[in-house]
Design an enzyme around this catalytic site. Structure first.
Site, PDB file in Angstrom:
ATOM      1  CB  SER A 136     -36.846  -2.759  42.848  1.00 16.21           C
ATOM      2  OG  SER A 136     -37.126  -1.832  41.811  1.00 16.21           O
ATOM      3  CE1 TYR A 181     -32.445   0.238  44.267  1.00 12.67           C
ATOM      4  CE2 TYR A 181     -33.660  -0.114  42.227  1.00 12.67           C
ATOM      5  CZ  TYR A 181     -33.646   0.097  43.590  1.00 12.67           C
ATOM      6  OH  TYR A 181     -34.836   0.163  44.277  1.00 12.67           O
TER       7      TYR A 181
END
Length: 284
Positions: free
Chosen positions: A175, A188
Site C-alpha cells: 500500500s 495496517y
C-alpha cells in the site's frame, strides 16, 4: 484445533460486500486479451470484490483459470466466478480465513487438484481498521490485522511454493501507506511495511528457482474495504480527492499492474513495487 483469531467482521462490518456498495466499482477489463496468461492457473486472495475481482477478470481475459479465495462474501464470490467463466475460463471459489495456516494449505491443494497446476499467486486480501489514537487499537485488533495481512501471505506462500515452477510469479498487495504513512491506520500501515520487506526478501530467496516476486502498492481505490469500516464514515465523501489526480482510483486501473507482474512482459523484474496511486506517494 486452530488457534487462529476470529475475523473482526462484527466490529466494523469488514470485509464488506461489493454488492451493497454504491456507486459500484469499475472492475471490467478495458481491452481485448492477448493470451499473455494462456494455460496458466492463478490463485487470488480477496478475489470476491474490489481489486481482487478486477485482477481475476483481467487474468481470465488473458487466458488464466482462477481460484477465488475469500472470507465470507458468498454473493460477491459467485459474481466473480461468473465473470471468469464468461471469459471462457475455469473458476473455483474457496471460502475461508487466510489467517489460518491449515486453510491456506487446503486451499492450495484444492486449487492444484481441481485446476491442475499453480503458476501465479496473488496475495491481495487484507483488512484495515481506522483508529484516531494508538491507545484505541486493541490487542485483538493488532493481532488480527497482522494475522490477515502478513501471516496469511506467509502461510499461502509456504503452501504454494512446492507447486510453483520456473516462470511462476508471486504478486503481493502492499500500500501507499507503507511509504507515506497514515496517522489513522497505524497497524495496517505497519503490516504493509512488512509486506514490502517480505516481497523483496522472498524475491531474493526464490530467484534461483526462476520464480519472480513483486508487489503492487495502490493508493486510494474505490473498493468495499474503506466504506465498510476501513475509514471513518465522515471521510468517505472526500476519499481520494487529495491525490494529485483529485479522485480515487478504480479497481480496473490497478489490475493491469498485477497482470504486468504476472506475465512475461516483466520477465526481468523481481523485488519491485508498482504504484498505481494517482501520484499520491510522490506528492507526500
Amino acid at each position: 484445533m486452530s488457534d487462529v483469531m476470529e475475523p473482526m467482521i462484527h466490529e466494523d462490518r469488514l470485509p464488506g460486500h461489493e454488492s451493497k456498495l454504491e456507486p459500484k466499482p469499475d472492475w471490467e477489463p478495458r481491452f481485448a486479451g492477448s493470451d499473455r496468461l494462456k494455460g496458466k492457473v492463478a490463485l487470488i486472495t480477496g478475489a470476491d470484490s474490489g481489486i481482487g475481482r478486477a485482477v481475476a477478470a483481467l487474468f481470465a481475459r488473458e487466458g488464466a483459470d482462477v481460484a477465488i479465495l475469500y472470507l465470507c462474501e458468498h454473493d460477491d464470490a459467485a459474481k466473480t466466478k461468473q465473470i471468469v467463466e464468461q471469459e471462457g475460463r475455469k473458476a473455483i471459489t474457496i471460502a475461508g480465513d487466510i489467517g489460518d495456516k491449515q486453510f491456506c494449505e487446503r486451499a492450495v491443494e484444492q486449487t492444484v487438484r481441481e485446476l491442475g497446476r499453480l503458476d501465479i499467486l496473488v496475495n491481495n486480501a487484507g483488512e484495515q481498521h481506522s483508529d484516531k489514537d494508538i491507545g484505541d487499537i486493541t490487542e485483538d485488533q493488532l493481532k488480527r490485522t497482522f494475522q490477515t495481512n502478513i501471516f496469511g501471505m506467509f502461510f499461502l506462500t509456504q503452501a504454494a511454493a512446492p507447486h510453483l515452477r520456473e516462470g511462476s510469479a508471486i504478486i503481493n498487495c502492499t500500500s501507499e501507506t507503507m511509504y507515506s504513512g497514515s496517522k489513522h491506520l497505524l497497524d495496517y500501515s505497519a503490516t504493509k511495511g512488512a509486506i514490502t520487506a517480505f516481497t523483496r526478501s522472498l524475491a531474493l530467496n526464490l530467484v534461483d528457482k526462476g520464480i519472480r516476486v513483486n508487489a503492487v502498492a495502490p493508493g486510494p481505490i474505490w473498493t468495499p474495504l474503506n466504506p465498510f469500516g476501513g475509514q471513518e464514515p465522515e471521510k468517505i465523501p472526500e476519499f481520494g480527492k487529495k491525490t494529485p489526480m483529485k479522485r480515487p482510483g478504480q479497481p480496473n486501473e490497478v489490475a493491469p499492474s498485477f497482470l504486468f507482474l504476472a506475465c512475461e512482459d516483466s520477465s526481468y523484474m523481481t523485488a519491485q513495487v508498482l504504484h498505481p496511486d494517482g501520484g499520491d506517494t510522490t506528492s507526500s
